[in-house]
Design a protein around this motif. Structure first.
Motif, mmCIF file in Angstrom:
data_model
loop_
_atom_site.group_PDB
_atom_site.id
_atom_site.type_symbol
_atom_site.label_atom_id
_atom_site.label_comp_id
_atom_site.label_asym_id
_atom_site.label_seq_id
_atom_site.Cartn_x
_atom_site.Cartn_y
_atom_site.Cartn_z
ATOM 1 N N GLY A 40 31.487 31.865 33.317
ATOM 2 C CA GLY A 40 32.158 31.544 31.980
ATOM 3 C C GLY A 40 33.251 32.296 31.838
ATOM 4 O O GLY A 40 34.343 32.402 32.845
ATOM 5 N N THR A 41 33.433 33.246 30.743
ATOM 6 C CA THR A 41 34.506 34.049 30.321
ATOM 7 C C THR A 41 34.720 35.313 31.238
ATOM 8 O O THR A 41 35.572 36.019 31.039
ATOM 9 C CB THR A 41 34.456 34.393 28.883
ATOM 10 O OG1 THR A 41 33.259 35.250 28.707
ATOM 11 C CG2 THR A 41 34.262 33.355 27.892
ATOM 12 N N LEU A 42 33.817 35.444 31.970
ATOM 13 C CA LEU A 42 33.848 36.742 33.020
ATOM 14 C C LEU A 42 34.798 36.337 34.242
ATOM 15 O O LEU A 42 35.179 37.206 35.030
ATOM 16 C CB LEU A 42 32.735 37.247 33.488
ATOM 17 C CG LEU A 42 31.732 38.032 32.542
ATOM 18 C CD1 LEU A 42 30.382 38.372 32.918
ATOM 19 C CD2 LEU A 42 32.230 39.331 31.795
ATOM 20 N N ALA A 43 34.962 34.987 34.392
ATOM 21 C CA ALA A 43 35.744 34.614 35.763
ATOM 22 C C ALA A 43 37.206 35.230 36.053
ATOM 23 O O ALA A 43 37.543 35.842 37.039
ATOM 24 C CB ALA A 43 35.969 33.034 35.751
ATOM 25 N N PRO A 44 37.829 35.536 34.645
ATOM 26 C CA PRO A 44 39.365 36.056 34.921
ATOM 27 C C PRO A 44 39.063 37.716 35.184
ATOM 28 O O PRO A 44 39.821 38.199 36.059
ATOM 29 C CB PRO A 44 40.070 36.018 33.751
ATOM 30 C CG PRO A 44 39.167 34.959 32.898
ATOM 31 C CD PRO A 44 37.995 34.748 33.489
ATOM 32 N N ILE A 45 38.187 38.295 34.474
ATOM 33 C CA ILE A 45 37.748 39.694 34.771
ATOM 34 C C ILE A 45 37.368 39.873 36.227
ATOM 35 O O ILE A 45 37.878 40.946 36.825
ATOM 36 C CB ILE A 45 36.806 40.107 33.738
ATOM 37 C CG1 ILE A 45 37.421 39.939 32.267
ATOM 38 C CG2 ILE A 45 36.422 41.558 33.909
ATOM 39 C CD1 ILE A 45 36.405 40.197 30.905
ATOM 40 N N LEU A 46 36.603 39.130 36.677
ATOM 41 C CA LEU A 46 36.135 39.170 38.068
ATOM 42 C C LEU A 46 37.342 39.091 39.159
ATOM 43 O O LEU A 46 37.168 39.759 39.909
ATOM 44 C CB LEU A 46 35.105 38.004 38.328
ATOM 45 C CG LEU A 46 34.286 38.022 39.673
ATOM 46 C CD1 LEU A 46 33.636 39.464 39.886
ATOM 47 C CD2 LEU A 46 33.318 37.155 40.012
ATOM 48 N N GLU A 47 38.053 38.187 38.828
ATOM 49 C CA GLU A 47 39.433 38.058 39.689
ATOM 50 C C GLU A 47 40.145 39.442 39.854
ATOM 51 O O GLU A 47 40.714 39.915 40.832
ATOM 52 C CB GLU A 47 40.288 36.844 39.212
ATOM 53 C CG GLU A 47 39.704 35.565 39.469
ATOM 54 C CD GLU A 47 40.526 34.500 38.918
ATOM 55 O OE1 GLU A 47 41.792 34.739 38.644
ATOM 56 O OE2 GLU A 47 40.205 33.346 38.927
ATOM 57 N N GLU A 48 40.405 39.986 38.549
ATOM 58 C CA GLU A 48 41.057 41.250 38.387
ATOM 59 C C GLU A 48 40.312 42.249 39.113
ATOM 60 O O GLU A 48 40.905 43.174 39.809
ATOM 61 C CB GLU A 48 41.198 41.731 36.931
ATOM 62 C CG GLU A 48 42.435 40.855 36.258
ATOM 63 C CD GLU A 48 42.442 41.252 34.790
ATOM 64 O OE1 GLU A 48 42.027 42.379 34.397
ATOM 65 O OE2 GLU A 48 42.900 40.310 34.033
#
Length: 122
Positions: A40-48
């Motif tokens: 969910g919303t963690l996807a961009p954080i996981l990319e970083e």
């Protein structure tokens, strides 16, 4: 005239302990193993986090190469010192008994012969 205030120095981030780093890496790997639809919303954080993790791995490899190069340079320096010492020892052993002068055998700058001066204590 008042002296202008200097801005405060930024605080350095605290270094993570080895235990904290290990826990963070384990958490990152667990997040990465999750299916994309559950992130969910963690996807961009996981990319970083993935970019930071890959950068960390690259820096660890670079540090390991640098440490290996340093160890090789230290070994080469040690070997050159040993070679210099061995060459000096060989030179001394191969020289004859009269090949070098003692300080007491040198002529004094005032011209007096060595035999007329008292011996030098070393």
């Amino acid at each position: 005239m008042t002296k202008p205030k200097t801005p405060p120095k930024p605080k350095r981030p605290k270094r993570l302990s080895a235990k904290q780093l290990k826990e963070d890496i384990e958490f990152y790997l667990a997040l990465k193993a999750m299916p994309p639809d559950k992130l969910g919303t963690l996807a961009p954080i996981l990319e970083e986090a993935t970019a930071s993790y890959e950068k960390m791995l690259a820096l660890q490899k670079e540090a390991a190469r640098a440490e290996e190069a340093l160890a090789a340079a230290k070994k080469e320096l040690h070997e050159s010192h040993i070679a210099m010492a061995e060459a000096r020892i060989a030179d001394i052993l191969n020289s004859g008994p009269n090949d070098y002068l003692d300080d007491d055998e040198l002529e004094h700058p005032d011209g007096t012969p060595a035999a007329s001066r008292p011996p030098t204590l070393h």
